[in-house]
Design an enzyme around this catalytic site. Structure first.
Site, PDB file in Angstrom:
ATOM      1  N   GLY A 152       0.780  -1.235   0.000  1.00 19.91           N
ATOM      2  CA  GLY A 152       0.000   0.000   0.000  1.00 19.91           C
ATOM      3  C   GLY A 152       0.808   1.280   0.000  1.00 19.91           C
ATOM      4  N   PRO A 195       4.992  -4.756  -0.895  1.00 14.38           N
ATOM      5  CA  PRO A 195       4.859  -3.621  -1.814  1.00 14.38           C
ATOM      6  C   PRO A 195       4.663  -4.072  -3.259  1.00 14.38           C
ATOM      7  CG  PRO A 195       7.159  -3.933  -1.176  1.00 14.38           C
ATOM      8  CD  PRO A 195       6.370  -4.974  -0.444  1.00 14.38           C
ATOM      9  N   GLY A 196       3.789  -3.414  -3.966  1.00 12.64           N
ATOM     10  CA  GLY A 196       3.589  -3.703  -5.387  1.00 12.64           C
ATOM     11  C   GLY A 196       3.836  -2.440  -6.180  1.00 12.64           C
ATOM     12  N   ARG A 197       2.865  -1.521  -6.088  1.00 10.98           N
ATOM     13  CA  ARG A 197       2.909  -0.262  -6.842  1.00 10.98           C
ATOM     14  C   ARG A 197       4.230   0.482  -6.668  1.00 10.98           C
ATOM     15  NH1 ARG A 197      -1.762   2.876  -7.596  1.00 10.98           N
ATOM     16  NH2 ARG A 197      -2.695   1.686  -5.894  1.00 10.98           N
ATOM     17  N   ARG A 218      -7.123   3.328 -14.971  1.00 14.13           N
ATOM     18  CA  ARG A 218      -7.116   3.960 -13.651  1.00 14.13           C
ATOM     19  C   ARG A 218      -7.809   5.335 -13.606  1.00 14.13           C
ATOM     20  NH1 ARG A 218      -3.415   5.105 -10.850  1.00 14.13           N
ATOM     21  NH2 ARG A 218      -4.217   4.287  -8.904  1.00 14.13           N
ATOM     22  N   TYR A 223     -10.753   5.119 -11.017  1.00  3.81           N
ATOM     23  CA  TYR A 223     -10.484   5.724  -9.696  1.00  3.81           C
ATOM     24  C   TYR A 223     -10.317   7.235  -9.771  1.00  3.81           C
ATOM     25  CZ  TYR A 223      -8.564   0.952  -9.227  1.00  3.81           C
ATOM     26  OH  TYR A 223      -8.356  -0.388  -9.259  1.00  3.81           O
ATOM     27  N   CYS A 267     -14.612   4.234 -27.040  1.00  6.89           N
ATOM     28  CA  CYS A 267     -15.964   4.795 -27.117  1.00  6.89           C
ATOM     29  C   CYS A 267     -16.614   4.971 -25.760  1.00  6.89           C
ATOM     30  CB  CYS A 267     -16.821   3.900 -28.005  1.00  6.89           C
ATOM     31  SG  CYS A 267     -16.212   3.890 -29.668  1.00  6.89           S
ATOM     32  N   GLU A 268     -16.031   5.799 -24.947  1.00  2.00           N
ATOM     33  CA  GLU A 268     -16.565   6.124 -23.631  1.00  2.00           C
ATOM     34  C   GLU A 268     -16.172   7.570 -23.360  1.00  2.00           C
ATOM     35  OE1 GLU A 268     -17.748   3.920 -21.024  1.00  2.00           O
ATOM     36  OE2 GLU A 268     -17.502   2.055 -22.161  1.00  2.00           O
ATOM     37  N   TYR A 326      -0.490  -1.641 -12.225  1.00  2.00           N
ATOM     38  CA  TYR A 326      -1.950  -1.656 -12.389  1.00  2.00           C
ATOM     39  C   TYR A 326      -2.423  -1.044 -13.702  1.00  2.00           C
ATOM     40  CZ  TYR A 326      -1.605  -2.810  -7.445  1.00  2.00           C
ATOM     41  OH  TYR A 326      -1.271  -3.412  -6.255  1.00  2.00           O
TER      42      TYR A 326
HETATM   43  N1  LLP Z   1      -0.979  -7.094  -0.516  1.00  2.00           N
HETATM   44  C1  LLP Z   1      -2.284  -7.300  -0.710  1.00  2.00           C
HETATM   45  C2  LLP Z   1      -2.959  -8.334   0.052  1.00  2.00           C
HETATM   46  C3  LLP Z   1      -2.986  -6.534  -1.640  1.00  2.00           C
HETATM   47  O1  LLP Z   1      -4.282  -6.749  -1.822  1.00  2.00           O
HETATM   48  C4  LLP Z   1      -2.304  -5.545  -2.385  1.00  2.00           C
HETATM   49  C5  LLP Z   1      -3.010  -4.719  -3.366  1.00  2.00           C
HETATM   50  C6  LLP Z   1      -0.933  -5.373  -2.162  1.00  2.00           C
HETATM   51  C7  LLP Z   1      -0.295  -6.153  -1.205  1.00  2.00           C
HETATM   52  C8  LLP Z   1      -0.096  -4.377  -2.913  1.00  2.00           C
HETATM   53  O2  LLP Z   1      -0.500  -3.081  -2.717  1.00  2.00           O
HETATM   54  P1  LLP Z   1       0.386  -1.881  -3.347  1.00  2.00           P
HETATM   55  O3  LLP Z   1       1.717  -1.874  -2.638  1.00  2.00           O
HETATM   56  O4  LLP Z   1       0.531  -2.169  -4.783  1.00  2.00           O
HETATM   57  O5  LLP Z   1      -0.419  -0.682  -3.081  1.00  2.00           O
HETATM   58  N2  LLP Z   1      -5.865  -1.524  -8.900  1.00  2.00           N
HETATM   59  C9  LLP Z   1      -5.655  -0.555  -7.848  1.00  2.00           C
HETATM   60  C10 LLP Z   1      -4.836  -1.105  -6.727  1.00  2.00           C
HETATM   61  C11 LLP Z   1      -5.425  -2.330  -6.096  1.00  2.00           C
HETATM   62  C12 LLP Z   1      -4.545  -2.898  -5.029  1.00  2.00           C
HETATM   63  C13 LLP Z   1      -5.058  -4.207  -4.583  1.00  2.00           C
HETATM   64  N3  LLP Z   1      -4.245  -4.832  -3.594  1.00  2.00           N
HETATM   65  C14 LLP Z   1      -5.031   0.706  -8.455  1.00  2.00           C
HETATM   66  O6  LLP Z   1      -4.793   0.726  -9.655  1.00  2.00           O
HETATM   67  O7  LLP Z   1      -4.808   1.679  -7.754  1.00  2.00           O
END
Ligand code: LLP
Length: 436
Positions: A252, A295-297, A334, A338, A365-366, A394
């Site tokens: 997150g 961490p992902g994003r 996105r 969002y 087409c949106e 994402y």
């Molecule tokens: N761990 C769990 C259990 C999660 O559900 C997620 C993200 C992460 C880690 C990684 O979170 P990050 O570090 O990437 O924030 N599609 C949305 C984001 C959805 C995130 C879902 N879960 C967007 O484009 O903002």
């Protein structure tokens, strides 16, 4: 172009003598010419450096920390290999993500299997391949895990996902730590789940998991959640004798999409999370559990840039000027989903002043297919390249074939070199699954 905008691009971004945006020593206008547009560009060193930063900031403060990359942010074979080489673990949420990871030779023992509705087939697939950890979402899942542990004669380590009742100030669609979320169990129910899991003798319950939401640009939710979870663990220890050995606080961690965003450095999250965890455990008289972060994003988002070619330009006098590009919501949902904000630059006109206020529209087409509203851009014409930073996370995984859009190629750049890691879809790919 404002100099500061370069900070939104991957670490080695620069402007070359032609006035073109360069990423990892590659001229983006040339990349667009060579590989076509829309084009996702990923900077390999940026991804690697972020992985290393997470590992060093967290393990430097608390050695028993594991960093698991949240693969939902962006996963393909090349990215999985980079994550594997950097020694991170991997969080997957489906049999499909697991399959991609395995096909890249990612060791299953380093995989955490998440998801609020893992099917029995997906679970079996995970067991067959020796997945190391399961993050169990609910009571029914615990039963299924017990059956599989008996059937396969082994049990992965199990963490139970809980909702600590903490609100993160982020978009409603991406907040998950609140009571009533579809993910995990509220603490009251989690106590019952722990009791149950401990009776299921084949299960190896080791800890708790929570994820508060995504794009969180503050530390407070992490502090609150850790406090709640450690108090809860103390109660469960007293009642059930269950000792928390591992605790995942999820991912997150936010990033800067625009110059207005105020993301925090990794060191600030590391400081807060580790200080809060250790002091809460000391207070509660518990030994500090191993910490997991996901961490992902923040690992892959800023490593990515999307290149588009400008097409039609339309000015509605006195109202708005649309610069339309050859992509849009099919490659980046996105903004439509969002209300996400992005920055943009004219990649071939980096020295020219951003003299116009325009809206960058997609080709689908949106009416909601708008990539960037009211952005200051150098004056562009048909054929120019627009670059949108921070699109590594994402975007591709949420891409669609809406309006018959073939998905863009992904190019990995590094030290002046570039290579395609996912080829562009062709029209024939749009019917490859049709059997009628
Ligand atoms: N761990 C769990 C259990 C999660 O559900 C997620 C993200 C992460 C880690 C990684 O979170 P990050 O570090 O990437 O924030 N599609 C949305 C984001 C959805 C995130 C879902 N879960 C967007 O484009 O903002």
């Amino acid at each position: 172009m404002k100099e500061e905008l370069l900070h939104l691009f991957p670490e080695g971004a620069a402007v070359n003598a032609k006035g073109h945006l360069e990423i990892a020593g590659c001229d983006t206008v040339a990349l667009a010419g060579e590989y076509g547009t829309p084009l996702y560009v990923l900077d390999e060193s940026h991804i690697r450096n972020k992985c290393r930063q997470y590992v060093s900031e967290f393990t430097g403060r608390f050695a028993d920390t594991r960093v698991a990359y949240a693969s939902k942010a962006c996963l393909n074979k090349a990215v999985a290999r980079v994550i594997r080489e950097e020694g991170l673990e991997l969080d997957v949420v489906s049999g499909g993500e697991l399959a991609i990871a395995l096909s890249a030779g990612f060791p299953a023992a380093r995989v955490y299997f998440h998801g609020n509705n893992k099917s029995p087939e997906e679970m079996r697939y995970a067991f067959e391949n020796g997945v190391g950890y399961i993050v169990a979402d609910n009571l029914m899942e615990l039963e299924l895990l017990q059956q599989l542990a008996v059937e396969f004669g082994y049990s992965p380590e199990v963490l139970i996902r809980v909702t600590p009742g903490v609100e993160a100030h982020t978009h409603q669609h991406i907040t998950t730590g609140y009571t009533g979320s579809k993910f995990g169990l509220p603490l009251g129910d989690a106590a019952g789940a722990i009791k149950k899991a401990r009776k299921l003798v084949n299960l190896k319950l080791v800890g708790l998991h929570c994820h508060l939401g995504s794009q969180i640009n503050e530390t407070r939710p992490y502090e609150e959640a850790l406090g709640v979870l450690i108090d809860f663990s103390r109660e469960v220890y007293d009642k059930e004798g269950f000792e928390l050995k591992k605790l995942s606080i999820g991912g997150g961690f936010g990033v800067n999409y625009t110059l207005q965003d105020r993301a925090l450095p990794v060191s600030v999250y590391a400081d807060t999370i580790i200080n809060t965890l250790t002091s809460a455990c000391n207070r509660a008289g518990l030994s500090t559990p191993g910490l997991i972060i996901e961490p992902g994003r923040s690992i892959i988002g800023p490593a990515g840039v999307t290149l588009y070619r400008v097409g039609m330009i339309k000015e509605i006098q006195g109202l708005i000027k649309y610069v339309t590009v050859d992509g849009g919501m099919a490659d980046n949902i996105r903004p439509a989903l969002y209300d996400a904000s992005y920055a943009a630059v004219a990649a071939g006109k980096m020295y020219e002043p951003a003299s116009e206020k325009v809206t960058i529209a997609g080709k689908y087409c949106e009416s909601g297919d708008i990539l960037v509203k009211d952005v200051s851009l150098a004056s562009v014409t048909m054929g120019d390249i627009v670059a949108i930073p921070v699109t590594g996370a994402y975007c591709l995984p949420m891409a669609s074939n809406y309006n018959g859009a073939p998905k863009p190629a992904v190019v990995m750049v590094n030290c002046g070199g570039s290579r395609v890691i996912c080829r562009r879809e062709e029209y024939s790919d749009l019917v490859r699954l049709d059997v009628g």
